[in-house]
Design a protein around this motif. Structure first.
Motif, PDB file in Angstrom:
ATOM      1  N   LEU A   1      -1.436  21.834  -4.374  1.00 13.09           N
ATOM      2  CA  LEU A   1      -2.892  21.869  -4.260  1.00 13.09           C
ATOM      3  C   LEU A   1      -3.451  21.218  -5.516  1.00 13.09           C
ATOM      4  O   LEU A   1      -2.701  20.876  -6.437  1.00 13.09           O
ATOM      5  N   TYR A   2      -4.765  21.068  -5.530  1.00 16.78           N
ATOM      6  CA  TYR A   2      -5.383  20.475  -6.721  1.00 16.78           C
ATOM      7  C   TYR A   2      -6.662  21.234  -6.984  1.00 16.78           C
ATOM      8  O   TYR A   2      -7.521  21.358  -6.100  1.00 16.78           O
ATOM      9  N   LEU A   3      -6.768  21.802  -8.184  1.00 16.92           N
ATOM     10  CA  LEU A   3      -8.034  22.421  -8.582  1.00 16.92           C
ATOM     11  C   LEU A   3      -8.383  21.972  -9.991  1.00 16.92           C
ATOM     12  O   LEU A   3      -7.571  21.354 -10.677  1.00 16.92           O
ATOM     13  N   SER A   4      -9.605  22.259 -10.423  1.00 16.86           N
ATOM     14  CA  SER A   4     -10.039  21.772 -11.732  1.00 16.86           C
ATOM     15  C   SER A   4     -10.590  22.943 -12.541  1.00 16.86           C
ATOM     16  O   SER A   4     -10.496  24.096 -12.114  1.00 16.86           O
TER      17      SER A   4
ATOM     18  N   MET B   1       0.861  -1.204   0.000  1.00 12.48           N
ATOM     19  CA  MET B   1       0.000   0.000   0.000  1.00 12.48           C
ATOM     20  C   MET B   1       0.890   1.245   0.000  1.00 12.48           C
ATOM     21  O   MET B   1       0.654   2.191  -0.749  1.00 12.48           O
ATOM     22  N   ASP B   2       1.916   1.228   0.865  1.00 16.46           N
ATOM     23  CA  ASP B   2       2.838   2.379   0.943  1.00 16.46           C
ATOM     24  C   ASP B   2       3.629   2.543  -0.349  1.00 16.46           C
ATOM     25  O   ASP B   2       3.767   3.651  -0.862  1.00 16.46           O
ATOM     26  N   GLU B   3       4.139   1.430  -0.861  1.00 22.51           N
ATOM     27  CA  GLU B   3       5.126   1.540  -1.939  1.00 22.51           C
ATOM     28  C   GLU B   3       4.509   1.555  -3.339  1.00 22.51           C
ATOM     29  O   GLU B   3       5.043   2.187  -4.241  1.00 22.51           O
ATOM     30  N   ILE B   4       3.394   0.842  -3.508  1.00 19.77           N
ATOM     31  CA  ILE B   4       2.819   0.752  -4.864  1.00 19.77           C
ATOM     32  C   ILE B   4       1.555   1.605  -4.999  1.00 19.77           C
ATOM     33  O   ILE B   4       1.403   2.367  -5.948  1.00 19.77           O
ATOM     34  N   ILE B   5       0.671   1.461  -4.029  1.00 20.60           N
ATOM     35  CA  ILE B   5      -0.652   2.104  -4.195  1.00 20.60           C
ATOM     36  C   ILE B   5      -0.602   3.605  -3.907  1.00 20.60           C
ATOM     37  O   ILE B   5      -1.107   4.410  -4.705  1.00 20.60           O
ATOM     38  N   LEU B   6      -0.003   3.992  -2.777  1.00 25.54           N
ATOM     39  CA  LEU B   6      -0.044   5.421  -2.404  1.00 25.54           C
ATOM     40  C   LEU B   6       0.488   6.358  -3.501  1.00 25.54           C
ATOM     41  O   LEU B   6      -0.127   7.400  -3.763  1.00 25.54           O
ATOM     42  N   PRO B   7       1.590   5.999  -4.174  1.00 25.92           N
ATOM     43  CA  PRO B   7       2.031   6.921  -5.244  1.00 25.92           C
ATOM     44  C   PRO B   7       0.988   7.091  -6.347  1.00 25.92           C
ATOM     45  O   PRO B   7       0.972   8.101  -7.050  1.00 25.92           O
ATOM     46  N   GLY B   8       0.110   6.122  -6.488  1.00 24.71           N
ATOM     47  CA  GLY B   8      -0.927   6.218  -7.523  1.00 24.71           C
ATOM     48  C   GLY B   8      -2.238   6.765  -7.000  1.00 24.71           C
ATOM     49  O   GLY B   8      -3.276   6.632  -7.663  1.00 24.71           O
ATOM     50  N   ILE B   9      -2.216   7.347  -5.835  1.00 23.89           N
ATOM     51  CA  ILE B   9      -3.441   7.940  -5.280  1.00 23.89           C
ATOM     52  C   ILE B   9      -3.429   9.454  -5.487  1.00 23.89           C
ATOM     53  O   ILE B   9      -2.430  10.130  -5.183  1.00 23.89           O
ATOM     54  N   THR B  10      -4.532   9.968  -6.004  1.00 19.46           N
ATOM     55  CA  THR B  10      -4.776  11.420  -5.947  1.00 19.46           C
ATOM     56  C   THR B  10      -5.537  11.641  -4.657  1.00 19.46           C
ATOM     57  O   THR B  10      -6.564  10.990  -4.420  1.00 19.46           O
ATOM     58  N   HIS B  11      -5.022  12.510  -3.817  1.00 21.42           N
ATOM     59  CA  HIS B  11      -5.479  12.532  -2.418  1.00 21.42           C
ATOM     60  C   HIS B  11      -6.724  13.408  -2.227  1.00 21.42           C
ATOM     61  O   HIS B  11      -6.628  14.571  -1.842  1.00 21.42           O
ATOM     62  N   TRP B  12      -7.867  12.777  -2.477  1.00 22.17           N
ATOM     63  CA  TRP B  12      -9.147  13.438  -2.249  1.00 22.17           C
ATOM     64  C   TRP B  12      -9.287  13.797  -0.771  1.00 22.17           C
ATOM     65  O   TRP B  12     -10.055  14.691  -0.414  1.00 22.17           O
ATOM     66  N   ALA B  13      -8.571  13.088   0.085  1.00 16.77           N
ATOM     67  CA  ALA B  13      -8.668  13.343   1.528  1.00 16.77           C
ATOM     68  C   ALA B  13      -7.741  14.464   1.982  1.00 16.77           C
ATOM     69  O   ALA B  13      -7.704  14.802   3.166  1.00 16.77           O
ATOM     70  N   SER B  14      -6.988  15.046   1.048  1.00 14.17           N
ATOM     71  CA  SER B  14      -6.056  16.107   1.443  1.00 14.17           C
ATOM     72  C   SER B  14      -6.801  17.405   1.748  1.00 14.17           C
ATOM     73  O   SER B  14      -7.736  17.772   1.024  1.00 14.17           O
ATOM     74  N   PRO B  15      -6.358  18.141   2.774  1.00 16.10           N
ATOM     75  CA  PRO B  15      -6.974  19.465   3.024  1.00 16.10           C
ATOM     76  C   PRO B  15      -6.642  20.454   1.915  1.00 16.10           C
ATOM     77  O   PRO B  15      -7.202  21.542   1.877  1.00 16.10           O
ATOM     78  N   LYS B  16      -5.756  20.061   0.993  1.00 20.55           N
ATOM     79  CA  LYS B  16      -5.396  20.940  -0.122  1.00 20.55           C
ATOM     80  C   LYS B  16      -6.101  20.515  -1.406  1.00 20.55           C
ATOM     81  O   LYS B  16      -5.697  20.898  -2.507  1.00 20.55           O
ATOM     82  N   PHE B  17      -7.125  19.689  -1.288  1.00 22.19           N
ATOM     83  CA  PHE B  17      -7.898  19.243  -2.454  1.00 22.19           C
ATOM     84  C   PHE B  17      -9.030  20.241  -2.689  1.00 22.19           C
ATOM     85  O   PHE B  17      -9.953  20.354  -1.869  1.00 22.19           O
TER      86      PHE B  17
ATOM     87  N   ALA C   1     -11.029  18.439   6.439  1.00 27.39           N
ATOM     88  CA  ALA C   1      -9.811  18.835   7.163  1.00 27.39           C
ATOM     89  C   ALA C   1      -9.257  20.191   6.705  1.00 27.39           C
ATOM     90  O   ALA C   1      -8.264  20.670   7.249  1.00 27.39           O
ATOM     91  N   THR C   2      -9.903  20.812   5.718  1.00 25.06           N
ATOM     92  CA  THR C   2      -9.381  22.081   5.190  1.00 25.06           C
ATOM     93  C   THR C   2      -9.588  23.217   6.195  1.00 25.06           C
ATOM     94  O   THR C   2     -10.678  23.402   6.734  1.00 25.06           O
ATOM     95  N   GLU C   3      -8.506  23.981   6.429  1.00 19.48           N
ATOM     96  CA  GLU C   3      -8.577  25.123   7.349  1.00 19.48           C
ATOM     97  C   GLU C   3      -8.098  26.388   6.625  1.00 19.48           C
ATOM     98  O   GLU C   3      -7.608  26.308   5.495  1.00 19.48           O
ATOM     99  N   GLU C   4      -8.202  27.488   7.353  1.00 19.51           N
ATOM    100  CA  GLU C   4      -7.844  28.769   6.722  1.00 19.51           C
ATOM    101  C   GLU C   4      -6.417  28.749   6.167  1.00 19.51           C
ATOM    102  O   GLU C   4      -6.150  29.256   5.073  1.00 19.51           O
ATOM    103  N   CYS C   5      -5.494  28.125   6.911  1.00 15.27           N
ATOM    104  CA  CYS C   5      -4.095  28.127   6.455  1.00 15.27           C
ATOM    105  C   CYS C   5      -3.968  27.461   5.085  1.00 15.27           C
ATOM    106  O   CYS C   5      -3.157  27.890   4.257  1.00 15.27           O
ATOM    107  N   HIS C   6      -4.776  26.421   4.823  1.00 16.47           N
ATOM    108  CA  HIS C   6      -4.672  25.743   3.523  1.00 16.47           C
ATOM    109  C   HIS C   6      -5.168  26.643   2.392  1.00 16.47           C
ATOM    110  O   HIS C   6      -4.600  26.659   1.299  1.00 16.47           O
ATOM    111  N   VAL C   7      -6.225  27.394   2.668  1.00 11.42           N
ATOM    112  CA  VAL C   7      -6.770  28.283   1.631  1.00 11.42           C
ATOM    113  C   VAL C   7      -5.794  29.449   1.382  1.00 11.42           C
ATOM    114  O   VAL C   7      -5.518  29.811   0.234  1.00 11.42           O
ATOM    115  N   GLN C   8      -5.241  29.980   2.469  1.00 14.19           N
ATOM    116  CA  GLN C   8      -4.258  31.082   2.324  1.00 14.19           C
ATOM    117  C   GLN C   8      -3.055  30.613   1.519  1.00 14.19           C
ATOM    118  O   GLN C   8      -2.580  31.297   0.612  1.00 14.19           O
ATOM    119  N   GLU C   9      -2.577  29.408   1.882  1.00 13.51           N
ATOM    120  CA  GLU C   9      -1.397  28.883   1.188  1.00 13.51           C
ATOM    121  C   GLU C   9      -1.711  28.645  -0.291  1.00 13.51           C
ATOM    122  O   GLU C   9      -0.894  28.925  -1.174  1.00 13.51           O
TER     123      GLU C   9
END
Ligand code: PLP
Length: 484
Positions: free
Chosen positions: A438-441, A68-84, A459-467
């Motif tokens: 970050l990721y936008l569309s 999961m760490d070595e093969i799968i995670l690199p192929g994940i687009t992180h919908w769970a990221s606060p920067k999504f 998990a998104t907070e003000e710091c993520h939007v500012q950044e």
């Protein structure tokens, strides 16, 4: 269970289960540090996976977690990221994950009431809780002719609505004999409505040709005058108009159709009114945003996706009908091998009659976990925080001379663009997404390439939007300097 069994014993399950939960908890802690959009090339993950399943398995999940760490995670687009900030969010809050795990743990297939009464009755109760949370009209609550059901997606919901409407307008003939002997049917939505409506019409045998895409005004809301003219023209040409889909929050720009206006038209012409609030329905948890539902008492069906903004992991679409008779008429089918006393009594709900597939997961559990852990106040707080952060972002855009806003932004989606051509805007988006910061569309509005920024991750907070804004400005400066 013997040690030699190839099944995991409860003790082995417990040990492996702790390791899996630990892995997920660590992922939640670290996901904000990962590049949001996956950087792998096509085929890279495939090449890293063995061509066939192992001959001999192992009951230890640790090697799987390593992969999961070595093969799968690199192929994940992180919908769970606060920067999504792309598309619309797909939220997997911690309680939703636990509720989903419970559903897997029970392994229930709740097609009929009798195949697990709790699955059906918790779902009925959850749909009523949601109807109350959003203050939906009484006709959608259970207890009368209406009621709610959890579908996998808004696409399935609109398909079910189309089939129910087809059943109603053809008085069951379409089910019995197909559509060949009926008057050709026509459906209506705005040009901004979701593509799932057209797909649903194709599946229902009405076809893309049966969909009239009506133009929009400057707010991207359906033009009611043009809609009426189109309906009249279709009637004059021998078609039978039967279905309208209203959008409360379009995918492209978050635009709202007038349900009041559409409802009046649908009553006048005897059309089924479906309301698609996939993303923004969640906003109605807050009294100050309930205006979005004005006129909803005129609708025949309504859906929103808790799996978008309401903290519940995919898949979970809440779908209601005002009168379940047409839905069940369209989808109910009763083979001998599924007959049972409870169904025969007429006292129970069999949800297999409310959806396309027969089998169904116990999805109500994850809603139960979400609603009990967050409570009404918790959901309202998330909505208000996201709307607040989005308005802050829109103000930053508005104050920056290099950028312009491209659509109204009452909730958590901002459509904006760099003043300049489509090429610069596309370059800006690709540079930002490639950076991993970050990721936008994007979308197209008024024939222009427009960036979409949606704040909807729990998990998104003000710091993520500012950044994010800092990065957008940096990359925009570099795109502009290359262009000049
Ligand atoms: N309707 C609207 C307004 C949407 O924005 C979307 C997806 O973003 C859909 C329908 C389709 O959603 P689903 O993936 O649940 O089918």
């Amino acid at each position: 269970m013997s040690e030699n069994s190839n099944h995991m014993s409860p003790e082995e399950f417990r040990r492996n289960g702790y390791a899996v939960i630990e892995w997920i908890a660590r992922y939640m802690e670290e996901v904000g540090e990962y590049p949001v959009m996956s950087r792998v090339s096509p085929g890279e993950i495939l090449d890293a996976l063995p061509a066939a399943a192992p001959d001999h398995g192992s009951k230890d999940v640790l090697p799987i977690l390593k992969d999961m760490d070595e093969i799968i995670l690199p192929g994940i687009t992180h919908w769970a990221s606060p920067k999504f900030f792309a598309y619309f969010p797909s939220n997997a809050s911690p309680p939703a994950i636990l509720g989903d795990l419970m559903s897997s743990g029970l392994g229930v297939q709740g097609m009929l009431w009798v195949t697990s009464p709790a699955a059906t009755e918790l779902e009925i109760r959850m749909m009523d809780w949601l109807a109350t949370l959003l203050q939906l009209p009484k006709r959608f609550h259970s207890g009368g002719n209406g009621g709610g059901v959890i579908q996998d997606s808004a696409s399935s919901s609109v398909l079910c609505a189309i089939l129910a409407a087809r059943e109603r307008v053809t008085q069951g003939q379409s089910n019995r004999e197909g559509l060949s002997g009926t008057q050709p049917l026509t459906a209506y939505s705005s040009t901004e409505a979701h593509s799932s409506i057209e797909k649903g019409l194709r599946i229902a045998g009405i076809g893309s040709q049966g969909l009239r895409k009506v133009g929009v005004d400057e707010q991207f809301s359906i033009d009611l005058v043009a809609l009426r003219a189109q309906i009249e023209a279709d009637i004059a040409a021998g078609f039978r108009p039967f279905f309208v889909s209203a959008t409360l929050g379009s995918t492209s720009s978050g635009a709202f159709d007038s349900v009041v206006g559409l409802g009046a038209l649908c009553q006048e012409y005897d059309l089924w009114l479906h309301v698609d609030a996939a993303m923004f329905g969640t906003a109605a948890a807050c009294p100050e945003y309930r205006w979005i539902h004005e006129g909803l008492e005129l609708a025949d069906s309504y859906c929103f996706n808790p799996h978008k903004w309401m903290l519940t992991n995919f898949d979970c679409c809440a779908f209601w009908v005002a009168d379940r008779k047409d839905l069940i008429g369209a989808l109910g089918i009763h083979p001998d091998y599924l007959q049972n006393r409870a169904t025969d009594s007429g006292d129970v709900t069999d949800y297999r009659d409310w959806q396309i597939p027969l089998g169904r997961r116990f999805r109500a559990l994850k809603l139960w976990f979400v609603l009990r852990t967050y409570g009404v106040e918790g959901i309202q707080r998330v909505v208000r925080e996201h709307v607040g952060l989005t308005q802050m972002f829109a103000e930053l855009v508005c104050a920056a001379p290099a950028f312009e806003l491209c659509a109204p932004h009452p909730f958590n989606l901002v459509c904006f663009r760099l003043r300049g051509g489509d090429t610069e805007n596309r370059q800006l988006m690709e540079a930002l997404n490639d950076s991993g910061a970050l990721y936008l569309s994007h979308t197209t509005l008024n024939d222009q390439f427009v960036l979409r920024f949606c704040v909807g991750q729990w998990a998104t907070e003000e710091c993520h939007v500012q950044e994010a804004w800092t990065r957008i400005c940096e990359f925009a400066a570099s795109v502009q300097s290359t262009a000049s």
